[in-house]
Scaffold this motif. Structure first.
Motif, PDB file in Angstrom:
ATOM      1  N   ILE A 334       0.758  -1.447  -0.158  1.00 19.07           N
ATOM      2  CA  ILE A 334      -0.401   0.040  -0.154  1.00 19.07           C
ATOM      3  C   ILE A 334       1.273   1.518  -0.143  1.00 19.07           C
ATOM      4  CG2 ILE A 334      -1.894   1.054   0.858  1.00 19.07           C
ATOM      5  CD1 ILE A 334      -2.432  -0.977  -0.203  1.00 19.07           C
ATOM      6  N   TRP A 335       0.676   2.186  -0.740  1.00 18.77           N
ATOM      7  CA  TRP A 335       1.551   3.641  -1.363  1.00 18.77           C
ATOM      8  C   TRP A 335       0.698   4.788  -0.512  1.00 18.77           C
ATOM      9  CZ3 TRP A 335       6.597   2.843  -2.521  1.00 18.77           C
ATOM     10  CH2 TRP A 335       6.701   1.969  -2.608  1.00 18.77           C
ATOM     11  N   SER A 336       1.565   6.134  -0.080  1.00 20.47           N
ATOM     12  CA  SER A 336       0.184   6.987  -0.395  1.00 20.47           C
ATOM     13  C   SER A 336       1.126   7.773  -1.731  1.00 20.47           C
ATOM     14  CB  SER A 336       0.823   7.376   1.319  1.00 20.47           C
ATOM     15  OG  SER A 336      -0.544   8.610   1.123  1.00 20.47           O
ATOM     16  N   VAL A 337       0.203   8.295  -2.126  1.00 23.80           N
ATOM     17  CA  VAL A 337       0.826  10.010  -2.926  1.00 23.80           C
ATOM     18  C   VAL A 337       0.123  11.151  -2.418  1.00 23.80           C
ATOM     19  CG1 VAL A 337       0.089  10.946  -5.247  1.00 23.80           C
ATOM     20  CG2 VAL A 337       0.790   8.172  -5.099  1.00 23.80           C
ATOM     21  N   ARG A 338       1.191  12.035  -1.408  1.00 25.97           N
ATOM     22  CA  ARG A 338       1.420  13.036  -1.535  1.00 25.97           C
ATOM     23  C   ARG A 338       2.262  13.905  -2.022  1.00 25.97           C
ATOM     24  NH1 ARG A 338      -0.742  10.506   3.899  1.00 25.97           N
ATOM     25  NH2 ARG A 338       0.192  12.475   5.451  1.00 25.97           N
ATOM     26  N   VAL A 339       1.110  15.582  -1.120  1.00 22.54           N
ATOM     27  CA  VAL A 339       1.774  16.057  -1.525  1.00 22.54           C
ATOM     28  C   VAL A 339       1.742  17.578  -0.627  1.00 22.54           C
ATOM     29  CG1 VAL A 339      -0.480  17.617  -2.270  1.00 22.54           C
ATOM     30  CG2 VAL A 339       1.856  18.143  -3.458  1.00 22.54           C
ATOM     31  N   ARG A 340       3.089  18.406  -0.357  1.00 23.79           N
ATOM     32  CA  ARG A 340       3.014  19.860   0.268  1.00 23.79           C
ATOM     33  C   ARG A 340       3.172  20.803  -0.699  1.00 23.79           C
ATOM     34  NH1 ARG A 340       8.322  20.926   1.735  1.00 23.79           N
ATOM     35  NH2 ARG A 340       9.980  19.390   2.006  1.00 23.79           N
ATOM     36  N   GLN A 341       3.051  22.065   0.109  1.00 25.27           N
ATOM     37  CA  GLN A 341       3.979  23.187  -0.578  1.00 25.27           C
ATOM     38  C   GLN A 341       4.732  23.267  -0.196  1.00 25.27           C
ATOM     39  OE1 GLN A 341       0.836  26.770  -1.258  1.00 25.27           O
ATOM     40  NE2 GLN A 341       2.320  27.800  -1.593  1.00 25.27           N
ATOM     41  N   VAL A 342       6.003  24.339  -0.747  1.00 27.72           N
ATOM     42  CA  VAL A 342       7.153  23.930  -0.765  1.00 27.72           C
ATOM     43  C   VAL A 342       6.972  25.433   0.817  1.00 27.72           C
ATOM     44  CG1 VAL A 342       9.019  25.115  -1.225  1.00 27.72           C
ATOM     45  CG2 VAL A 342       8.167  24.039  -2.629  1.00 27.72           C
ATOM     46  N   GLY A 343       7.946  25.497   2.265  1.00 26.78           N
ATOM     47  CA  GLY A 343       7.838  25.296   2.981  1.00 26.78           C
ATOM     48  C   GLY A 343       6.990  25.236   3.968  1.00 26.78           C
ATOM     49  N   GLU A 344       5.989  24.574   3.651  1.00 25.65           N
ATOM     50  CA  GLU A 344       5.265  23.301   3.594  1.00 25.65           C
ATOM     51  C   GLU A 344       5.364  22.429   5.305  1.00 25.65           C
ATOM     52  OE1 GLU A 344       0.951  23.393   2.520  1.00 25.65           O
ATOM     53  OE2 GLU A 344       0.610  24.821   2.822  1.00 25.65           O
ATOM     54  N   LEU A 345       5.223  21.570   6.972  1.00 23.87           N
ATOM     55  CA  LEU A 345       5.860  20.827   7.028  1.00 23.87           C
ATOM     56  C   LEU A 345       5.018  19.620   6.769  1.00 23.87           C
ATOM     57  CD1 LEU A 345       7.239  22.723  10.708  1.00 23.87           C
ATOM     58  CD2 LEU A 345       8.425  21.813   7.975  1.00 23.87           C
TER      59      LEU A 345
END
Length: 411
Positions: A334-345
């Motif tokens: 099982i895999w998670s495709v995740r995203v964050r904006q640069v500068g966010e933790l």
């Protein structure tokens, strides 16, 4: 691969001669050394190469109706080359394109059965009477089965036939094929009754198909493999409701039970943490600018313990926690495709992905509340996650056996 093929036919002079004729003729039109998987949804499993398909065709030499040397291909693709050659040698009547996959399934029992279907249908036999059909098809369902899209799996085409015969549409057929019902399951009459239920509830959100199937499977069959019972009938010892039926059920009540089950899985805290070994498939990390000019960091990472599954299920509001036993057994990852904006933790999960390890195939991809990529409209994060998923699949040489493209009405 060549040596293995010769070893297979060495004690059968006629098969050996047939093999040599196929290699000599097909080699003029295709690179026989190519070992890339031919049928995408099968992935790099044994049998999924051009050479393997030619070997299986040589072993059917007693049924050849024509000489291979009199056949000329219309396409250079390996799948179409084999499909055309098989039809030239073994059939008199049209055979649907999705059945070409039978020649790339190797020596597995299912592959042998599917090749019999190919030949029997190609010689004018009734779909409803082919050898070893694992479920009952009405005459109408058999007709729709033969009309299923060529990119469907063979079992997916059976579901297509069942659903359209009951009055369902292509969207429902795709959703069912992308669920656990993309395989033949224990107690097929029960699953046919579920298809009736789906068709009779056209107001149901298509995203509910996968969770409902998962819930019912868990209730009827539990997590553990069956043990032999009297007359070798399988017994599912940890199944909470082995006698569960669809009789008298309503959609709101069923969805409520699915939600309660999902919440119970998400709250599960008494069991000790269960961990499992990494699958050996690599992850992904890349930085990409979105349409609004924001720099985003996308990652695809494997979930390697029950607590990670629990957290993913809680965030995404689906039942991925129930897949823990299969992860621990090594049959899936099982895999998670995740995203964050640069500068966010903190990164947010956009897609949860199931990979069949034996086939190296992505078999499910679900967003929040079980939304599918195919249901996404416009420049959404879910659509962007679909593009990231496809890039990861290419880099890791994974096949994609579920719909991660925009869904369109068939025809």
């Amino acid at each position: 691969k060549m040596r293995a093929a010769y070893a297979t036919v060495k004690d059968d002079g006629n098969a050996g001669a047939a093999w040599q004729r196929l290699v000599n003729h097909a080699g003029a039109f295709a690179d026989l050394r190519a070992l890339e998987p031919v049928v995408a949804y099968l992935g790099p499993q044994p049998g999924n190469t051009l050479l393997d398909a030619l070997l299986l065709l040589a072993l059917h030499h007693e049924h050849w109706r024509s000489d291979p040397e009199t056949w000329q291909p219309r396409s250079a693709s390996a799948r179409q080359l084999v499909g055309g050659l098989v039809r030239h040698l073994l059939t008199r009547y049209a055979v649907p394109g999705f059945l070409d996959a039978a020649w790339f399934e190797g020596f597995a029992p299912a592959g042998a059965a599917h090749r019999k279907w190919f030949v029997e249908i190609g010689m004018g036999g009734s779909v409803r009477r082919v050898s070893g059909l694992p479920l009952r098809l009405t005459e109408k369902a058999a007709h729709h089965f033969l009309q299923a899209p060529s990119e469907f799996s063979i079992v997916g085409a059976l579901r297509w036939g069942q659903i359209l015969a009951l009055g369902g549409d292509s969207f429902l057929a795709q959703a069912v094929a992308d669920s656990r019902m993309g395989a033949i399951l224990p107690d097929e009459p029960f699953w046919h009754s579920l298809l009736h239920f789906f068709v009779n509830n056209p107001q149901m959100n298509i995203a509910s198909v996968g969770p409902i199937v998962d819930f019912l499977f868990a209730q009827k069959f539990g997590d553990s493999p069956p043990v032999p019972g009297p007359d070798d009938e399988p017994i599912y010892e940890d199944a909470p409701e082995p006698g569960l039926t669809m009789k008298g059920r309503t959609l709101p009540a069923l969805l409520k039970r699915v939600e309660e089950w999902r919440d119970a899985l998400a709250r599960e805290s008494k069991r000790p943490r269960t961990s499992w070994a990494a699958s050996g498939i690599g992850g992904l990390s890349l930085q990409k600018r979105d349409l609004h000019g924001h720099e985003l960091v996308w990652t695809v990472r494997e979930l390697l313990d029950s607590k990670a599954l629990q957290a993913e299920g809680r965030e995404m509001r689906h039942c991925v926690f129930s897949y823990g036993p299969q992860c621990a057994a090594g049959s899936i990852s099982i895999w998670s495709v995740r995203v964050r904006q640069v500068g966010e933790l903190r990164a947010r999960s956009i897609l949860t992905v199931e990979v069949n390890q034996a086939r190296r195939a992505i078999v499910q991809a679900r967003g929040k509340a079980n939304a599918t990529v195919a249901s996404a409209r416009g420049p959404s994060r879910l659509n962007a996650a679909g593009a990231i998923l496809r890039q990861w699949a290419r880099e890791q040489r994974l096949s994609v056996a579920c719909n991660v493209y925009e869904m369109v009405e068939n025809g």
